[in-house]
Design a protein around this motif. Structure first.
Motif, PDB file in Angstrom:
ATOM      1  N   SER A 172     -13.684   7.341   6.648  1.00  0.00           N
ATOM      2  CA  SER A 172     -15.029   7.563   6.292  1.00  0.00           C
ATOM      3  C   SER A 172     -15.712   7.635   7.633  1.00  0.00           C
ATOM      4  O   SER A 172     -17.023   7.752   7.741  1.00  0.00           O
ATOM      5  CB  SER A 172     -15.911   6.468   5.534  1.00  0.00           C
ATOM      6  N   ASN A 173     -15.002   7.985   8.729  1.00  0.00           N
ATOM      7  CA  ASN A 173     -15.843   8.244  10.002  1.00  0.00           C
ATOM      8  C   ASN A 173     -16.466   7.089  10.591  1.00  0.00           C
ATOM      9  O   ASN A 173     -17.243   7.089  11.515  1.00  0.00           O
ATOM     10  CB  ASN A 173     -16.607   9.505  10.059  1.00  0.00           C
ATOM     11  N   GLN A 174     -16.138   5.881  10.211  1.00  0.00           N
ATOM     12  CA  GLN A 174     -16.673   4.577  10.665  1.00  0.00           C
ATOM     13  C   GLN A 174     -15.573   3.984  11.762  1.00  0.00           C
ATOM     14  O   GLN A 174     -15.070   3.032  11.310  1.00  0.00           O
ATOM     15  CB  GLN A 174     -17.003   3.789   9.447  1.00  0.00           C
ATOM     16  N   HIS A 175     -15.478   4.488  12.718  1.00  0.00           N
ATOM     17  CA  HIS A 175     -14.401   4.556  13.547  1.00  0.00           C
ATOM     18  C   HIS A 175     -14.508   2.992  14.287  1.00  0.00           C
ATOM     19  O   HIS A 175     -13.454   2.452  14.764  1.00  0.00           O
ATOM     20  CB  HIS A 175     -14.067   5.571  14.551  1.00  0.00           C
ATOM     21  N   ARG A 185     -18.173  -2.785   4.874  1.00  0.00           N
ATOM     22  CA  ARG A 185     -18.261  -3.667   5.963  1.00  0.00           C
ATOM     23  C   ARG A 185     -17.940  -5.125   5.688  1.00  0.00           C
ATOM     24  O   ARG A 185     -18.429  -5.668   4.247  1.00  0.00           O
ATOM     25  CB  ARG A 185     -19.488  -3.695   7.092  1.00  0.00           C
ATOM     26  N   TYR A 214     -15.731   0.380  13.449  1.00  0.00           N
ATOM     27  CA  TYR A 214     -15.541  -0.840  12.318  1.00  0.00           C
ATOM     28  C   TYR A 214     -14.042  -0.873  12.216  1.00  0.00           C
ATOM     29  O   TYR A 214     -13.319  -1.777  12.153  1.00  0.00           O
ATOM     30  CB  TYR A 214     -16.200  -0.628  10.960  1.00  0.00           C
ATOM     31  N   ARG A 230     -21.829   1.637   4.066  1.00  0.00           N
ATOM     32  CA  ARG A 230     -22.494   1.824   5.458  1.00  0.00           C
ATOM     33  C   ARG A 230     -23.065   3.143   5.534  1.00  0.00           C
ATOM     34  O   ARG A 230     -22.102   4.004   5.797  1.00  0.00           O
ATOM     35  CB  ARG A 230     -21.817   1.107   6.515  1.00  0.00           C
ATOM     36  N   LYS A 231     -24.418   3.442   5.343  1.00  0.00           N
ATOM     37  CA  LYS A 231     -25.005   4.907   5.701  1.00  0.00           C
ATOM     38  C   LYS A 231     -23.958   6.201   5.284  1.00  0.00           C
ATOM     39  O   LYS A 231     -23.876   6.883   5.851  1.00  0.00           O
ATOM     40  CB  LYS A 231     -24.700   4.776   7.431  1.00  0.00           C
ATOM     41  N   TYR A 261     -12.182   2.707   6.606  1.00  0.00           N
ATOM     42  CA  TYR A 261     -13.378   2.928   7.521  1.00  0.00           C
ATOM     43  C   TYR A 261     -12.860   3.984   8.430  1.00  0.00           C
ATOM     44  O   TYR A 261     -13.814   4.965   8.474  1.00  0.00           O
ATOM     45  CB  TYR A 261     -13.400   1.675   8.557  1.00  0.00           C
TER      46      TYR A 261
END
Length: 285
Positions: free
Chosen positions: A185-188, A12, A190, A19-20, A182
């Motif tokens: 990596s399934n950080q939708h 991020r 963001y 992140r996680k 993002y």
């Protein structure tokens, strides 16, 4: 370039810790989207007319008058590159660097030519040299980061895009490409934020809308996804990925006839676009 099943990750804004997620926590997303690999770059920013034979001739006349001006070679090299005359462009950037070894711009321009010629190793070397000359050169970070991204060097890619963003770049490519990381990596959420920033910086380009629409769709927000894909089509109706993305929404809604038409349109535009080919097979079946 079509973004097919995506498998990359990101961090991020301003951070260095993922992140996680671990490095192996890649998500394969079976959605169609467009990777903005070559949508905006230094050469593409030159008006098409500047790559014309007439303009190149004018630039040659300038060089004849000022044969020791590195910037003259830089400008003509960019025009030659815009015209697809890569070998000649390379010669001009070589001459610009010979005349001014501290020209970060010449190294970055030559890197782009190397990349278009498929020589990623020399491209990365030149981007790195440009950065060593000017550590605040956002274009070089973005160019090098994209090579890393396309070659699976995800963490290095993210760091380069992040650095460009920390430098307050107004280049939408940094946000587009970090958004793709993002997204993969399934950080939708963001990803949506980055695509929205890219759209604000370049609202007349379809790529941010396509990317954001894919993340909306992954989050189950079909309405916003459909709006974004339709906007992408309105901005450029000749982009196969936009039609395939629109077809995905129709397919999810159960309207196979409309989905098939959109997939067919995508294949008309790019007969080798596999997501459209697979989608058409599903909806025709």
């Amino acid at each position: 370039m079509g973004l097919k099943p995506m498998a990359e990750l990101g961090t991020r804004f301003g951070g260095t810790v993922l992140r996680k997620m671990g490095m192996a926590a890649f998500l394969i997303v079976p959605l169609a989207a467009c990777s903005p690999a070559d949508t905006v770059d230094d050469l593409a920013r030159i008006d098409t007319a500047q790559g014309s034979q007439e303009n190149i001739g004018s630039l040659t006349a300038v060089i004849q008058r000022t044969p020791n001006d590195p910037e003259a070679y830089n400008i003509r090299g960019a025009a030659l590159g815009r015209a697809g005359r890569y070998r000649e462009a390379l010669e001009d950037f070589n001459k610009a660097i010979q005349l001014d070894p501290r020209s970060a711009r010449a190294y970055a321009n030559r890197a782009l030519i190397y990349r278009r010629m498929g020589d990623n190793a020399n491209a990365v070397n030149d981007y790195t040299q440009a950065i060593s000359i000017n550590p605040n050169y956002d274009t070089a970070y973005i160019g090098r980061g994209e090579i890393y991204r396309l070659n699976g060097r995800t963490q290095e890619a993210f760091q380069d895009f992040e650095r460009a963003i920390q430098l307050d770049t107004t280049d939408p490519r940094a946000y587009l490409r970090r958004g793709l990381l993002y997204q993969a990596s399934n950080q939708h959420q963001y990803a949506i934020e980055d695509f929205a920033t890219a759209i604000s910086l370049s609202p007349d380009q379809p790529y941010g809308y396509n990317g954001r629409g894919v993340s909306y769709l992954a989050l189950g927000d079909t309405e916003n996804a459909f709006t974004d894909f339709n906007t992408a089509i309105r901005l450029d109706e000749n982009l196969a990925e936009s039609w395939a993305n629109q077809a995905l929404v129709y397919e999810q809604q159960g309207d196979k006839a409309k989905a098939a038409r959109s997939y067919s349109r995508a294949l008309q535009l790019d007969a080798n676009y596999e997501p459209a080919r697979e989608g058409l097979a599903r909806t025709k079946a």
